[in-house]
Write a protein that holds these residues in place. Structure first.
Motif, short mmCIF file in Angstrom:
data_model
loop_
_atom_site.label_atom_id
_atom_site.label_comp_id
_atom_site.label_asym_id
_atom_site.label_seq_id
_atom_site.Cartn_x
_atom_site.Cartn_y
_atom_site.Cartn_z
N THR A 182 4.61 -3.60 -1.82
CA THR A 182 5.48 -3.78 -0.67
C THR A 182 6.76 -3.34 -0.65
N ASP A 183 7.84 -3.65 0.31
CA ASP A 183 9.10 -3.63 0.19
C ASP A 183 9.83 -4.10 -0.83
N THR A 184 9.45 -5.09 -1.36
CA THR A 184 10.23 -6.10 -2.29
C THR A 184 9.36 -6.05 -3.55
N GLY A 185 8.18 -5.12 -3.80
CA GLY A 185 7.71 -4.85 -5.17
C GLY A 185 6.11 -4.98 -5.07
N GLY A 236 3.66 -12.88 7.00
CA GLY A 236 5.20 -13.21 6.57
C GLY A 236 5.44 -12.88 5.35
N ALA A 237 6.76 -12.66 5.07
CA ALA A 237 7.21 -12.06 3.85
C ALA A 237 7.03 -13.14 2.58
N ALA A 238 6.83 -14.30 2.96
CA ALA A 238 6.42 -15.25 1.92
C ALA A 238 5.35 -15.41 1.59
N MET A 239 4.18 -14.83 2.29
CA MET A 239 2.90 -14.59 1.85
C MET A 239 2.54 -14.06 0.43
N ALA A 240 1.62 -14.72 -0.17
CA ALA A 240 1.19 -14.40 -1.72
C ALA A 240 0.70 -13.22 -1.68
N HIS A 241 -0.29 -12.77 -0.53
CA HIS A 241 -1.32 -11.68 -0.50
C HIS A 241 -1.34 -11.32 0.83
N ARG A 248 1.22 1.30 8.52
CA ARG A 248 1.57 1.62 7.14
C ARG A 248 0.33 1.97 6.22
N SER A 249 0.32 3.20 5.83
CA SER A 249 -0.47 3.66 4.44
C SER A 249 -0.12 2.88 3.33
N ALA A 250 -0.34 1.91 3.03
CA ALA A 250 0.62 1.39 1.69
C ALA A 250 -0.17 1.64 0.22
N SER A 251 1.00 2.19 -0.48
CA SER A 251 0.44 2.30 -1.72
C SER A 251 -0.27 1.18 -2.40
N HIS A 252 -1.09 1.68 -3.31
CA HIS A 252 -2.06 0.54 -3.93
C HIS A 252 -2.34 1.03 -5.47
N ARG A 253 -2.76 0.22 -6.57
CA ARG A 253 -3.27 0.71 -7.72
C ARG A 253 -3.99 -0.55 -8.18
N VAL A 254 -4.69 0.00 -9.41
CA VAL A 254 -5.58 -1.12 -9.89
C VAL A 254 -5.16 -1.24 -11.63
N TRP A 278 2.14 -4.96 6.25
CA TRP A 278 1.32 -4.68 4.91
C TRP A 278 0.89 -3.38 4.45
N GLY A 279 -0.01 -2.87 5.71
CA GLY A 279 -1.12 -1.90 5.51
C GLY A 279 -2.21 -2.27 4.91
N PHE A 280 -2.41 -3.58 4.85
CA PHE A 280 -3.36 -4.21 4.28
C PHE A 280 -4.06 -5.74 5.07
#
Length: 341
Positions: A229-232, A5-10, A260-266, A43-45
């Motif tokens: 994500t779509d919100t940041g 859900g959108a409210a999930m923290a991760h 979704r192949s979602a963007s990620h970074r470290v 999420w793609g994750f």
């Protein structure tokens, strides 16, 4: 299964035990598959929990990786990537790998399926195929090869879940794309020391997406992984006993953008201690012609949401063609030297 859900923290945590246990019920498999589908759409994750990979084996791999990075630079550079040739294996020092043309602040060791000189693709000089460059550490080779076998089995199990989540037979990917998957294993160490100013480093790893089907990541407790994500941007913190899994470009393409192949970074490591991560990239066979999964549409132009502005849904060709075009941008100097040989 934990609700997405959108409210999930991760990204969501998914119990995948039914996918790795041959005795599991079909209802259990479908439950895990539906959870993967929901996570891949939103999420793609996701985190894979109860994945069946022996914890003692994971601990041995982690110990071997730490032992390697604890070596002095001279010893690590006995197996440089320049010596790996077309196999694209070996060590690179911190700042030696690029994302979007900018150095990442990490050092790494590239590994993969161990292929001898008689393998047809090695004889043919196909990039990303060949022998590993092994450090002179007791048990290192045996431990890494055992880990590759275990993670390949997990990858096949998760792809069976992906198939069921997409409404196709669970054997679909094994029959079309992963009978002989391209397995690429990386050991990454993110130094706690600051990067030299002349490198203009901003991230441990800059924003990117992965190339293939599915990435399975072990990470230590230092943190730093972030998912767009779509919100940041959202943190994907370490959760003991799990692998962080994410959808790659080819699975996005095969599903017409449904997944979704979602963007990620470290983030640059500021934890006060070195950070270790170990991703395993479970990718299609090199010669696989990328085609939509039955029932998937052709996909619409997705360049507006992608980090690189590319229209992934327009790709036509083999996975080998796609990944070869990508890897040369990561080590442009190595690509140029191989071209001269």
């Amino acid at each position: 299964m934990k609700h997405t859900g959108a409210a999930m923290a991760h990204p969501p945590v998914i119990d995948v035990s039914a996918l790795v246990d041959a005795r599991a019920s079909q209802a259990g498999k479908l439950g895990a598959a539906r959870a993967i589908d929901a996570a891949a759409r939103e999420w793609g994750f996701f985190y894979a929990q109860h994945h069946g990979v022996d914890a003692a084996l994971v601990d041995r791999v982690v110990s071997q990786a730490r032992a390697f990075f604890a070596l002095d630079e001279v010893r690590k550079l006995r197996i440089p990537m320049s010596a790996g040739g077309l196999a694209w294996r070996g060590y690179f020092p911190a700042g030696g790998e690029l994302t979007s043309g900018r150095p990442d602040w990490k050092e790494g060791l590239y590994l993969g399926s161990e292929l001898g000189p008689d393998h047809p693709r090695v004889r043919a000089g196909v990039i990303l195929h060949g022998p590993n460059l092994w450090p002179d550490l007791p048990g290192f080779r045996e431990t890494v090869l055992a880990y590759l076998d275990a993670m390949s089995a997990l990858g096949q199990a998760l792809m069976r879940g992906c198939a069921l989540g997409l409404g196709v037979p669970e054997s679909y990917f094994a029959e079309h794309d992963t009978a002989d998957p391209l397995l690429l294993l990386r050991f990454f160490n993110y130094p706690t020391r600051a990067a030299p100013e002349n490198l203009d480093v901003q991230w441990g790893v800059g924003e990117h997406t992965d190339y293939g089907l599915l990435t399975m990541l072990w990470q230590d407790d230092a943190g730093g992984l972030q998912v767009r994500t779509d919100t940041g941007w959202v943190d994907a913190p370490p959760i003991p006993g799990t692998f962080v899994c994410n959808i790659g470009d080819m699975l996005d393409r095969m599903t017409g953008g449904r997944w979704r192949s979602a963007s990620h970074r470290v983030a640059v490591n500021t934890s006060g201690r070195d950070r270790l991560s170990i991703p395993l990239f479970f990718d299609p066979d090199f010669d696989t012609v990328i085609a939509p999964v039955p029932g998937a549409g052709p996909g619409q132009d997705d360049s507006g949401r992608r980090w690189d502005g590319a229209n992934l849904q327009s790709f036509r060709g083999t996975y080998g063609e796609y990944v070869t075009a990508k890897v040369g941008k990561v080590f442009p100097g190595l690509k140029a030297s191989l071209r001269r040989e």
